[in-house]
Design an enzyme around this catalytic site. Structure first.
Site, PDB file in Angstrom:
ATOM      1  N   GLU A 126       0.809  -1.225   0.000  1.00 48.09           N
ATOM      2  CA  GLU A 126       0.000   0.000   0.000  1.00 48.09           C
ATOM      3  C   GLU A 126       0.836   1.266   0.000  1.00 48.09           C
ATOM      4  OE1 GLU A 126      -0.671  -2.702   1.739  1.00 48.09           O
ATOM      5  OE2 GLU A 126      -2.671  -3.298   1.072  1.00 48.09           O
ATOM      6  N   HIS A 172     -11.387  -3.811   9.243  1.00 43.99           N
ATOM      7  CA  HIS A 172     -11.929  -3.692   7.881  1.00 43.99           C
ATOM      8  C   HIS A 172     -13.192  -2.821   7.860  1.00 43.99           C
ATOM      9  CE1 HIS A 172      -9.350  -7.162   7.040  1.00 43.99           C
ATOM     10  NE2 HIS A 172      -9.618  -7.046   5.769  1.00 43.99           N
TER      11      HIS A 172
HETATM   12  C1  LIG Z   1      -2.652  -4.527   4.286  1.00 42.89           C
HETATM   13  C2  LIG Z   1      -3.674  -5.323   3.593  1.00 42.89           C
HETATM   14  N1  LIG Z   1      -3.798  -5.235   2.260  1.00 42.89           N
HETATM   15  C3  LIG Z   1      -4.737  -5.939   1.613  1.00 42.89           C
HETATM   16  C4  LIG Z   1      -5.592  -6.771   2.290  1.00 42.89           C
HETATM   17  C5  LIG Z   1      -6.681  -7.538   1.561  1.00 42.89           C
HETATM   18  N2  LIG Z   1      -6.281  -8.926   1.470  1.00 42.89           N
HETATM   19  C6  LIG Z   1      -6.627  -9.813   2.408  1.00 42.89           C
HETATM   20  S1  LIG Z   1      -5.903 -11.285   2.182  1.00 42.89           S
HETATM   21  C7  LIG Z   1      -5.120 -10.752   0.793  1.00 42.89           C
HETATM   22  C8  LIG Z   1      -4.209 -11.673   0.069  1.00 42.89           C
HETATM   23  C9  LIG Z   1      -3.071 -12.072   0.932  1.00 42.89           C
HETATM   24  O1  LIG Z   1      -2.247 -12.949   0.230  1.00 42.89           O
HETATM   25  P1  LIG Z   1      -1.261 -13.925   0.966  1.00 42.89           P
HETATM   26  O2  LIG Z   1      -0.405 -13.141   1.902  1.00 42.89           O
HETATM   27  O3  LIG Z   1      -0.567 -14.712  -0.077  1.00 42.89           O
HETATM   28  O4  LIG Z   1      -2.183 -14.841   1.872  1.00 42.89           O
HETATM   29  P2  LIG Z   1      -3.298 -15.882   1.389  1.00 42.89           P
HETATM   30  O5  LIG Z   1      -4.581 -15.124   1.334  1.00 42.89           O
HETATM   31  O6  LIG Z   1      -2.885 -16.417   0.085  1.00 42.89           O
HETATM   32  O7  LIG Z   1      -3.332 -16.911   2.456  1.00 42.89           O
HETATM   33  C10 LIG Z   1      -5.433  -9.439   0.535  1.00 42.89           C
HETATM   34  C11 LIG Z   1      -4.924  -8.657  -0.610  1.00 42.89           C
HETATM   35  C12 LIG Z   1      -5.447  -6.821   3.691  1.00 42.89           C
HETATM   36  N3  LIG Z   1      -6.269  -7.571   4.446  1.00 42.89           N
HETATM   37  N4  LIG Z   1      -4.484  -6.115   4.310  1.00 42.89           N
END
Ligand SMILES: Cc1ncc(C[n+]2csc(CCOP(=O)(O)OP(=O)(O)O)c2C)c(N)n1
Ligand SMILES: Cc1ncc(C[n+]2csc(CCOP(=O)(O)OP(=O)(O)O)c2C)c(N)n1
Ligand SMILES: [Mg+2]
Ligand SMILES: [Mg+2]
Lengths: 338, 329, 338, 329
Positions: free
Chosen positions: D61, D130
């Site tokens: 971000e 959120h």
């Molecule tokens: C700082 C932040 N940015 C974006 C999100 C939205 N978001 C939640 S899970 C996710 C994907 C995360 O990917 P990863 O770290 O690979 O974990 P996975 O979901 O694959 O277990 C996103 C973009 C968030 N919760 N927090």
């Protein structure tokens, strides 16, 4: 004695590629930077300017060696220690001084001061008071370049300390994933303020971090302008051709304290003296003379001219226009939009 | 047997006494060790307590804040120094989403006993990225406590109270106050968080001021006293939770309210003070509009005259209060 | 048929080191996770619970294989996809369901929901709604461990996507510089939401980033609990002995969508099916049986018991106590301090 | 010839029209491409405009915000989507220290024409990290413009105005509004930034509401109308710069003011609205204290009943306004 236009064939590429005029211009800029900062320091001590400032004395080779490869349509983002980058990119010292003196004639009309000087006309998007702040901004500028299908580059200066910021990680990753024309120039002067790289990271070089982004990296002697420029020119060409970003790490040293409040408790006198002996300016002068690209007299003339320009710059600044104190909120928003 | 310390020394003494009393207390920040801190607040503490308790951290503000949260969850009491409050913009995620909310989100099952210190404010010629006042941001956030002591005495006592506190406490320190002096007892006393202080009694107008503006308001009050205008000055001291009762009581007496603060006027702390009074029982006692003297709607400029013009100064406070009391506008 | 207590000498270390009882407990936890999430999904579909949830179905081996190495005084920090870590670390599914149902009996008294479940008694410092949010928190917990001279560790779960956050960089750097007892467990399931690692980073593995911090790293088959556990046990022992942090990357896959809003537009059915065929639970069962550590009947019994526990947990949660809606501000501050 | 769109569709149409009109406009964010955005706002735009103009970014971000600043400085017009406004806490440095201040710090020599979109607010059961409303934070920052349209019509027109704007504009979108419908003209019209909208005329009390609270206030007004209480509802629309004149004018007519907003009450936008009226010429017209109905002093809870209780709801608004008008407390 007239000096030849380029160096002999056995000289290193830097001295062959650049004309004597170009090289002397580089020396001139190094002097301008040095004298600019000494002048600013003195003006500060005499109470003529306020605030704080971060001097890059000792780091002039990396500033000039890097920016030599650039044209006005290329961008740089700079740091709190940015006077060198600014002059390297083509800024006029008298307008920088005017900024230090808080005058309307200054690059930022006296609103920004040392830490925010930008000369947009020469592609300098600004010094930055936030360590690491310029890293993603450079990536954004490079993204714009790519979108606009230009063959310009964005050069991003940052320090060893800045490489511990999350912004570094995010910026290098995005630049690499999107293959953007960025040249990341790390001026590793061994310390982030008082904290040595040994105490702030577990790798020896900032360049050791580039593989985490699949990014090529080079380490150079940051006190040798030839070393710096050769690496930067390669990285810049690579970027212009769509090859993506490179990290160039310049090993260098600031011989002054971090800022005015520094009591130098974290490093030894010996270390400082060692590095002073490796001053990039005499080093460059000696090479120029050895390669027959400049005479001792020419070198002196360059220095004297730089000194005169700086003295005139300070005078210009002193006589500049004070901003109207009722205009505090000027330029917060664009007039068209207010 | 009075003893004077500077504001910076008062902080340092509080930190030292807290570390002596509780081995779980430690300090973290940038250049707080051998450098002594950008404003020389930690000074020589590293020599007294060692590098493990006065920890220089890499330049990683978000990470440092998160480390403080984690250490607090695991039984330590970290005191984190931001070098300038401006850099806390990098750490808002951990401050606001984690430190402030964890106890609530986890149904009260944890505490997050940490302290963060923020050198703040303008006046040093350091320009827009080193001079901000972001106290109002943090005062907007439930789960945080936010203090802004104005004297060495209150600073020491409130900082000790902050370190005792089981919840995260944010401490705003005005850079121009660091060298100001005042009486400070030697023992480790506490000044409670959440209580405003009536710094001057008066009957014509109530001024609620914060931090350095307390001193400017007191100075203005002296001048106005000579004109027969009797100003009551309340030092808010704690921004969250706000001691509304003390303000209400004062306004009932004076019928006039002015808020003086350095942060940007719009949505700065004065907005909340004003709104609390305007919605309170004290509303009926008000004889005049509520005056706010806050920072300009601009970043802090570098030029020293502009910089001064960007935040309330004594002459402007005098004029504002005089007009408020005499009904001129 | 009675199964032996440990595996034969030619079995891999995981099967030799752990007793049959321990291994069956691990299988039980994997089933609990699977059924917990299926149960939660169904309850969501039936409108019994609201909000969103991130299922880790397919990733149970990494959750259980990691947490097996831990004791209650060790910490974990978890993620938005954290049910597995939570159960692995010892949480009671019925109290997790109570949380999903927003009840006072829930781990967070109904205030946190799926994304914030923490079971502090078992050392779980919490799931986290912020990608990367738990990384520096784990480092802080490890710093406290070191200060308190304990031989515990902090285990930090995070995803491939999280490794693009600045928090990742800052956390790994500090853990390494200070040699803290952290085990960084990356569950690389190939996507951060819809964005594949190919599109979000220029290196193949998250582990390729560890050298930037001078940190050892291992890559394992995240769908093999034996693979995971062996690497984690080594990393954990290393950390307990003061050796500092390790990064363990578990290559795995979530067979469900990212969350309820996912339409799976970014990956193919084939890919999902391929990975379903590599389901970590039957894989583990087969190995247990092959090594003579559990019989098919025992496996069935474990599964049936897990199903019963989950069904009872949902029932428990359904009948739980609703919070008093006037108590919105409860627990914002500690009572002692209010 | 009226046509209805949802709030989300209105955003999408504005984005599409802006991209069609100006090749320098591009979108960036997390999962805004083939996924269509966490709230399906960008939807199929990636298929229409390609991955270069609808860019999925790594989860970074702070970096994304900085990239937007840099691209804006270099001649583009980036529109950055944060997946949830809560994650903007990671990007405050770039938003506040760079985007907001660059033009000022550089003496007016640059523009930073970028737009950032923030899905915000509670009501989806997504809990404390959120569901935040951080609009007041950004409205505190000179250099930014902050808008919060409440209808599909205003959303499309104000978003187009935001993309035209040479300065950084922050757009707060309430998640519960995405599926609400309203009339939206097809052409690329503009609704000016900085002008409030009187959504309902009334004479007994002025309500200034933002975002989803506009609709709740209008609903409350209907009920109260049956009781003979005639409520004027002002949709603030722009938080910075605030259209104080429209509010003053209304309060002069009604003599009573209530502010209804979802953000935390303390230092939420209502604090500023209240303070502006309390310091204005309208003060003398006020017949009652200024009422603020804002979010609870807590993070947003997960449990749905608690979640509802944490922000103003229609019955509470009705009761608050009724008491304000009838003088009960
Ligand atoms: C700082 C932040 N940015 C974006 C999100 C939205 N978001 C939640 S899970 C996710 C994907 C995360 O990917 P990863 O770290 O690979 O974990 P996975 O979901 O694959 O277990 C996103 C973009 C968030 N919760 N927090
Ligand atoms: C985000 C942020 N953190 C801290 C500072 C204070 N500070 C200014 S310069 C500096 C050291 C930076 O070190 P490095 O990046 O190595 O650059 P150098 O000063 O050595 O040129 C620090 C800590 C800052 N300006 N911004
Ligand atoms: Mg350095
Ligand atoms: Mg993933």
């Amino acid at each position: 004695m007239k000096t030849p236009k380029t160096a002999k064939a056995n000289a290193r590429p830097f001295y062959q590629k650049h004309s004597a005029a170009e090289l002397k211009e580089a020396l001139r800029k190094m002097y301008l930077i040095r004298r600019f900062e000494e002048g600013a320091e003195e003006a500060y001590m005499r109470g003529l300017i306020h605030g704080t400032m971060h001097l890059s004395i000792g780091q002039e080779a990396s500033a000039v060696g890097s920016t030599m490869a650039l044209r006005n349509t290329d961008y740089i983002t700079s740091t709190h220690r940015g006077h060198g980058h600014c002059i390297g990119k083509g800024a006029d010292p008298k307008l920088m001084f005017a900024e230090f003196f808080g005058k309307e004639e200054g690059y930022c009309r006296g609103r920004g001061g040392s830490m925010h000087i930008a000369d947009v006309a020469t592609g300098n998007l600004g010094a930055n008071g936030i360590v690491g702040g310029g890293l993603p901004i450079a990536v954004g500028a490079a993204l714009a370049i790519k979108k606009q299908k230009r063959d310009d580059v964005a050069m991003c200066f940052f320090g060893d300390g800045a490489s511990n910021e999350g912004a570094f990680h995010e910026a290098l990753n995005m630049a690499s994933v999107w293959k953007l024309p960025v040249v990341f120039v790390c001026e590793n002067n061994k310390y982030g303020m008082s904290v040595s790289t040994e105490r702030s990271m577990s790798v020896k070089n900032v360049a050791d971090r580039a593989p985490a982004y699949g990014m090529p990296a080079v380490i150079v002697d940051g006190n040798s302008i030839a070393d710096v420029a050769e690496a930067i020119e390669a990285a810049t060409e690579h970027a212009r051709k769509g090859g993506g970003p490179t990290l160039v790490e310049c090993k260098t040293y600031r011989t002054r304290g971090h800022s005015r409040s520094d009591r130098n408790r974290y490093r030894t006198k010996e270390e400082i003296e060692d590095w002073k002996a490796r001053d990039p300016i005499p080093h460059f002068e000696a090479e120029l003379i050895a390669h027959g690209l400049a005479s001792a007299d020419e070198v002196t003339a360059i220095r004297v001219a730089a000194e005169a320009e700086i003295a005139a710059g300070i005078e210009f600044a002193r006589l500049g226009t004070d901003p109207d104190p009722t205009e505090v909120t000027r330029d917060v928003y664009s007039p068209e939009a207010a | 047997m009075s003893r004077e310390l500077t504001y910076a020394q008062a902080i340092q003494e509080a930190l030292a006494q807290a570390m002596e009393a509780d081995p779980n207390v430690f300090l973290m920040g940038e250049d707080i060790g051998v450098y002594g801190g950008a404003f020389q607040v930690t000074g020589d503490l590293v020599h007294r307590f060692g590098e493990d308790r006065v920890m220089d951290a890499p330049i990683s503000e978000l990470g440092q804040a998160g480390v403080a949260v984690g250490a607090a969850l695991a039984g330590c009491k970290p005191v984190l120094e931001f070098q300038f409050s401006d850099f806390a913009t990098l750490a808002m995620e951990q401050i606001v989403n984690q430190a402030a909310k964890l106890r609530f989100m986890l149904g009260g099952k944890v505490n997050v006993p940490l302290v963060m210190r923020f050198p703040a404010g303008s006046g040093t010629g350091a320009a827009a990225q080193h001079s901000q006042s972001i106290d109002a941001w943090l005062a907007h956030v439930p789960g945080l406590k936010v203090i802004q002591p104005s004297t060495p005495h209150d600073m020491k006592g409130m900082l000790l109270a902050a370190i005792d506190d089981p919840d995260p406490v944010m401490v705003f320190e005005h850079k121009l106050l660091y060298k100001t002096k005042g009486e400070v007892p030697e023992e480790a006393y506490r000044v409670p968080i959440g209580k405003a202080h009536v710094a001057r009694n008066g009957k014509h107008v109530t001024v609620v001021a914060t931090s350095i503006m307390v001193h400017k308001s007191l100075e203005a009050a002296e001048t106005l006293a000579a004109e027969g205008i009797d100003v009551e000055v309340i030092d808010l001291r704690t921004l969250r939770p706000m001691d509304t009762a003390t303000i209400i009581e004062s306004v009932k007496k004076t019928s006039r309210l002015a808020c003086v603060y350095e942060g940007v006027k719009t949505l700065g702390i004065g907005a909340e003070i004003s709104a609390r009074i305007a919605e309170s029982e004290a509303f009926d006692y008000l004889d005049a509009p509520i005056l706010r003297l806050g920072g300009a709607e601009s970043p802090i400029p570098y030029n020293p005259q502009l910089e001064k013009a960007a935040v309330p100064q004594v002459p402007g406070i005098i004029e504002g209060l005089r007009n408020l009391v005499t009904g001129r506008t």
